[in-house]
Scaffold this active site. Structure first.
Site, PDB file in Angstrom:
ATOM      1  N   GLY A 245      -9.703  16.586 -26.066  1.00 34.28           N
ATOM      2  CA  GLY A 245      -9.942  17.311 -24.831  1.00 34.28           C
ATOM      3  C   GLY A 245     -10.977  18.424 -24.865  1.00 34.28           C
ATOM      4  O   GLY A 245     -11.117  19.157 -23.890  1.00 34.28           O
ATOM      5  N   GLY A 246     -11.726  18.545 -25.954  1.00 42.32           N
ATOM      6  CA  GLY A 246     -12.741  19.607 -26.042  1.00 42.32           C
ATOM      7  C   GLY A 246     -13.766  19.510 -24.910  1.00 42.32           C
ATOM      8  O   GLY A 246     -14.053  20.503 -24.234  1.00 42.32           O
ATOM      9  N   LYS A 247     -14.273  18.305 -24.703  1.00 39.37           N
ATOM     10  CA  LYS A 247     -15.313  18.153 -23.669  1.00 39.37           C
ATOM     11  C   LYS A 247     -14.696  18.236 -22.269  1.00 39.37           C
ATOM     12  O   LYS A 247     -15.317  18.761 -21.357  1.00 39.37           O
ATOM     13  CB  LYS A 247     -16.088  16.851 -23.871  1.00 39.37           C
ATOM     14  CG  LYS A 247     -16.842  16.860 -25.183  1.00 39.37           C
ATOM     15  CD  LYS A 247     -17.705  15.659 -25.374  1.00 39.37           C
ATOM     16  CE  LYS A 247     -18.239  15.613 -26.800  1.00 39.37           C
ATOM     17  NZ  LYS A 247     -17.180  15.286 -27.798  1.00 39.37           N
TER      18      LYS A 247
ATOM     19  N   ASP B 217      -7.626   8.444 -21.892  1.00 41.97           N
ATOM     20  CA  ASP B 217      -7.737   8.092 -23.315  1.00 41.97           C
ATOM     21  C   ASP B 217      -6.671   7.041 -23.597  1.00 41.97           C
ATOM     22  O   ASP B 217      -5.517   7.196 -23.182  1.00 41.97           O
ATOM     23  CB  ASP B 217      -7.523   9.330 -24.204  1.00 41.97           C
ATOM     24  CG  ASP B 217      -7.996   9.077 -25.626  1.00 41.97           C
ATOM     25  OD1 ASP B 217      -9.079   9.560 -25.998  1.00 41.97           O
ATOM     26  OD2 ASP B 217      -7.282   8.357 -26.375  1.00 41.97           O
TER      27      ASP B 217
ATOM     28  N   ARG C 252      -2.518  10.922 -28.260  1.00 38.14           N
ATOM     29  CA  ARG C 252      -3.658  11.833 -28.106  1.00 38.14           C
ATOM     30  C   ARG C 252      -3.744  12.354 -26.668  1.00 38.14           C
ATOM     31  O   ARG C 252      -4.162  13.478 -26.440  1.00 38.14           O
ATOM     32  CB  ARG C 252      -4.953  11.132 -28.534  1.00 38.14           C
ATOM     33  CG  ARG C 252      -5.039  11.001 -30.066  1.00 38.14           C
ATOM     34  CD  ARG C 252      -6.194  10.147 -30.503  1.00 38.14           C
ATOM     35  NE  ARG C 252      -7.496  10.736 -30.261  1.00 38.14           N
ATOM     36  CZ  ARG C 252      -8.167  11.508 -31.107  1.00 38.14           C
ATOM     37  NH1 ARG C 252      -7.637  11.798 -32.282  1.00 38.14           N
ATOM     38  NH2 ARG C 252      -9.360  11.974 -30.800  1.00 38.14           N
TER      39      ARG C 252
ATOM     40  N   ASP D  56      -6.812   1.367 -21.326  1.00 36.19           N
ATOM     41  CA  ASP D  56      -7.904   0.891 -22.178  1.00 36.19           C
ATOM     42  C   ASP D  56      -9.192   1.045 -21.356  1.00 36.19           C
ATOM     43  O   ASP D  56      -9.381   0.364 -20.347  1.00 36.19           O
ATOM     44  CB  ASP D  56      -7.645  -0.580 -22.530  1.00 36.19           C
ATOM     45  CG  ASP D  56      -8.808  -1.197 -23.291  1.00 36.19           C
ATOM     46  OD1 ASP D  56      -9.814  -0.483 -23.521  1.00 36.19           O
ATOM     47  OD2 ASP D  56      -8.708  -2.389 -23.648  1.00 36.19           O
ATOM     48  N   GLY D  57     -10.044   1.944 -21.804  1.00 36.51           N
ATOM     49  CA  GLY D  57     -11.246   2.272 -21.036  1.00 36.51           C
ATOM     50  C   GLY D  57     -12.180   1.095 -20.824  1.00 36.51           C
ATOM     51  O   GLY D  57     -12.966   1.084 -19.874  1.00 36.51           O
TER      52      GLY D  57
ATOM     53  N   ASP E 277     -17.563   9.235 -24.349  1.00 33.97           N
ATOM     54  CA  ASP E 277     -17.596   9.859 -25.685  1.00 33.97           C
ATOM     55  C   ASP E 277     -16.754   8.983 -26.607  1.00 33.97           C
ATOM     56  O   ASP E 277     -15.559   9.219 -26.784  1.00 33.97           O
ATOM     57  CB  ASP E 277     -17.030  11.280 -25.569  1.00 33.97           C
ATOM     58  CG  ASP E 277     -17.148  12.059 -26.862  1.00 33.97           C
ATOM     59  OD1 ASP E 277     -18.172  11.928 -27.543  1.00 33.97           O
ATOM     60  OD2 ASP E 277     -16.208  12.806 -27.192  1.00 33.97           O
TER      61      ASP E 277
ATOM     62  N   CYS F 107     -20.146  11.096 -32.586  1.00 31.35           N
ATOM     63  CA  CYS F 107     -20.355  12.114 -33.625  1.00 31.35           C
ATOM     64  C   CYS F 107     -20.688  11.414 -34.946  1.00 31.35           C
ATOM     65  O   CYS F 107     -20.161  11.748 -35.995  1.00 31.35           O
ATOM     66  CB  CYS F 107     -19.181  13.065 -33.732  1.00 31.35           C
ATOM     67  SG  CYS F 107     -17.601  12.275 -33.941  1.00 31.35           S
TER      68      CYS F 107
HETATM   69  N1  SAM Z   1     -14.019  13.401 -25.875  1.00 28.08           N
HETATM   70  C1  SAM Z   1     -13.058  13.857 -26.864  1.00 28.08           C
HETATM   71  C2  SAM Z   1     -13.211  15.344 -27.054  1.00 28.08           C
HETATM   72  O1  SAM Z   1     -14.274  15.900 -26.771  1.00 28.08           O
HETATM   73  O2  SAM Z   1     -12.247  15.970 -27.497  1.00 28.08           O
HETATM   74  C3  SAM Z   1     -13.190  13.108 -28.164  1.00 28.08           C
HETATM   75  C4  SAM Z   1     -13.072  11.627 -27.998  1.00 28.08           C
HETATM   76  S1  SAM Z   1     -12.905  10.762 -29.519  1.00 28.08           S
HETATM   77  C5  SAM Z   1     -14.513  10.815 -30.125  1.00 28.08           C
HETATM   78  C6  SAM Z   1     -12.737   9.120 -29.004  1.00 28.08           C
HETATM   79  C7  SAM Z   1     -11.434   8.846 -28.264  1.00 28.08           C
HETATM   80  O3  SAM Z   1     -11.510   7.505 -27.769  1.00 28.08           O
HETATM   81  C8  SAM Z   1     -10.171   8.900 -29.094  1.00 28.08           C
HETATM   82  O4  SAM Z   1      -9.319   9.895 -28.624  1.00 28.08           O
HETATM   83  C9  SAM Z   1      -9.533   7.518 -28.931  1.00 28.08           C
HETATM   84  O5  SAM Z   1      -8.129   7.567 -28.777  1.00 28.08           O
HETATM   85  C10 SAM Z   1     -10.197   7.030 -27.667  1.00 28.08           C
HETATM   86  N2  SAM Z   1     -10.268   5.564 -27.502  1.00 28.08           N
HETATM   87  C11 SAM Z   1     -10.366   4.606 -28.453  1.00 28.08           C
HETATM   88  N3  SAM Z   1     -10.412   3.389 -27.890  1.00 28.08           N
HETATM   89  C12 SAM Z   1     -10.356   3.588 -26.551  1.00 28.08           C
HETATM   90  C13 SAM Z   1     -10.346   2.722 -25.430  1.00 28.08           C
HETATM   91  N4  SAM Z   1     -10.416   1.381 -25.576  1.00 28.08           N
HETATM   92  N5  SAM Z   1     -10.253   3.258 -24.196  1.00 28.08           N
HETATM   93  C14 SAM Z   1     -10.178   4.595 -24.039  1.00 28.08           C
HETATM   94  N6  SAM Z   1     -10.171   5.469 -25.062  1.00 28.08           N
HETATM   95  C15 SAM Z   1     -10.265   4.970 -26.293  1.00 28.08           C
END
Ligand code: SAM
Length: 366
Positions: free
Chosen positions: A167-169, A186, A191, A219-220, A237, A292
């Site tokens: 959740g930072g962003k 997410d 998470r 699922d995004g 992200d 990242c």
């Molecule tokens: N944007 C977040 C932040 O700034 O704190 C960091 C995101 S992290 C890099 C990537 C996130 O994508 C993870 O929390 C993971 O659970 C999520 N993720 C993985 N597969 C996904 C999917 N199919 N749909 C949605 N989210 C997914």
């Protein structure tokens, strides 16, 4: 002195070592002479930024200034965006470039992120709650703010944060106080609940109502089938090899043998997430893709393929938006990779040990 115990199950090749071997071969080739110094920085203690919580009632800003930090967003003169022409070139014929992006002249004055000066590795103290229980700042990689700045959120926008946890962003986007409706998603339930806790520690309840935002755990990759052409802005992200984490933490490391398949599938997942984000943006809307990792396969290649597929399969035309104005403005705070032909990347450096953060901005043609 306690003698270190060697468990029978201790891996012969810990994931952190496997990650380093992998990076040495791939980034050695990709970054050439830059790699040795990036490698040293990646293996050294990272630097944080303190995202100021504008909802907090404590005098945190003054406190941070007394400690010698500065808000890197407002520190230099605010950029008059649009004054500079985009100068990227790419070999793909299907890409059109936005040469004179009409950025607004101002970023939200509420968005502030404090950093210690270059070369100063002082750590921030943990944030304290004010009398309402809201924390004064959120510690994060300061370069993680860049995708939020690049998103260029304007008053009244609807925004989708497709992979939002922890959740930072999301928090940075909320600090702008410009968004009419924020959709936070997410796929990971655990998470997502962590993200809820973060929001409740930083944002007053009246800003967290059903009228203002929605938190989901879908699922995004399926988003484009659920809600097409809807949002003014979409942040994608994606999950990636999280290079810094992979080099320093054996726990939950994507280079562990048991996660090899998951790691190899990352570029495909990233591509599907970006395509879903593109589909969810309204025509004329803008999408920021970020990771990242330094990996070209997870960065530029994913964007190139997404732009290609969006056009070929869905008839969606995209322009790549130059982020050079952002690079110009923040080049004293971050080290940017030279001459990327698509997007921008903050690369770790011992004097400014932020990143890696890759970001690329796309605009859907109306
Ligand atoms: N944007 C977040 C932040 O700034 O704190 C960091 C995101 S992290 C890099 C990537 C996130 O994508 C993870 O929390 C993971 O659970 C999520 N993720 C993985 N597969 C996904 C999917 N199919 N749909 C949605 N989210 C997914």
């Amino acid at each position: 002195r306690v003698k270190e115990k060697w468990a029978a199950t201790q891996p012969k090749h810990p994931p952190t070592r496997l990650a380093l071997q992998h990076f040495d071969s791939s980034y050695g080739a990709q970054l050439g002479p830059l790699w040795p110094s990036v490698r040293v920085a990646l293996l050294s203690e990272r630097k944080y930024g303190a995202l100021l919580n504008s909802f907090s009632h404590d005098l945190v800003l003054e406190d941070l200034q007394v400690q010698g930090c500065r808000d890197f967003i407002s520190h230099q003169d605010r950029l008059v965006f649009g004054a500079e022409e985009g100068s990227c070139e790419v070999s793909m014929t299907s890409l059109e470039f936005l040469s004179q992006q009409q950025y607004p002249p101002q970023l939200s004055p509420h968005l502030k992120c404090f950093v210690f000066p270059r070369g100063d590795v002082t750590r921030f103290k943990p944030a304290r709650p004010d009398r309402y229980g809201l924390l004064g700042y959120y510690l994060m990689d300061a370069a993680s703010i860049l995708p939020c700045l690049a998103l260029d959120v304007q008053k009244g926008h609807t925004v989708l944060d497709l992979c939002a946890a922890p959740g930072g962003k999301t928090l940075a986007l909320l600090q702008t106080q410009l968004i009419r409706y924020l959709c936070i998603n997410d796929s990971s339930m655990s998470r997502t609940s962590r993200l809820r806790k973060v929001l409740h520690s930083y944002v007053p309840k009246q800003f967290l109502t059903d009228e203002n935002l929605r938190i989901t755990s879908f699922d995004g990759t399926m988003w484009g089938e659920m809600e097409r052409e809807t949002f003014d802005r979409v942040l994608v992200d994606v999950p990636c090899t999280t290079d810094r984490h992979s080099l320093t933490e054996d726990d939950n490391n994507i280079f562990s043998k048991s996660r090899t398949g998951e790691r190899r599938r990352l570029p495909q997942l990233q591509l599907e997430l970006l395509l879903a984000g593109i589909a969810a943006a309204r025509p004329g809307g803008e999408i920021v893709y970020s990771t990242c990792t330094l990996s070209q396969n997870q960065n530029l290649s994913v964007v190139e393929q997404a732009v290609h597929f969006a056009q070929e399969k869905h008839g969606i035309q995209l322009q790549v938006v130059s982020l050079k104005p952002l690079v110009q403005k923040f080049r004293n705070t971050f080290h940017f990779a030279p001459e990327l032909h698509l997007g921008e990347m903050v690369i770790p450096h011992l004097a400014a040990n932020f990143g890696p953060i890759y970001l690329c901005k796309l605009k859907r043609l109306p």
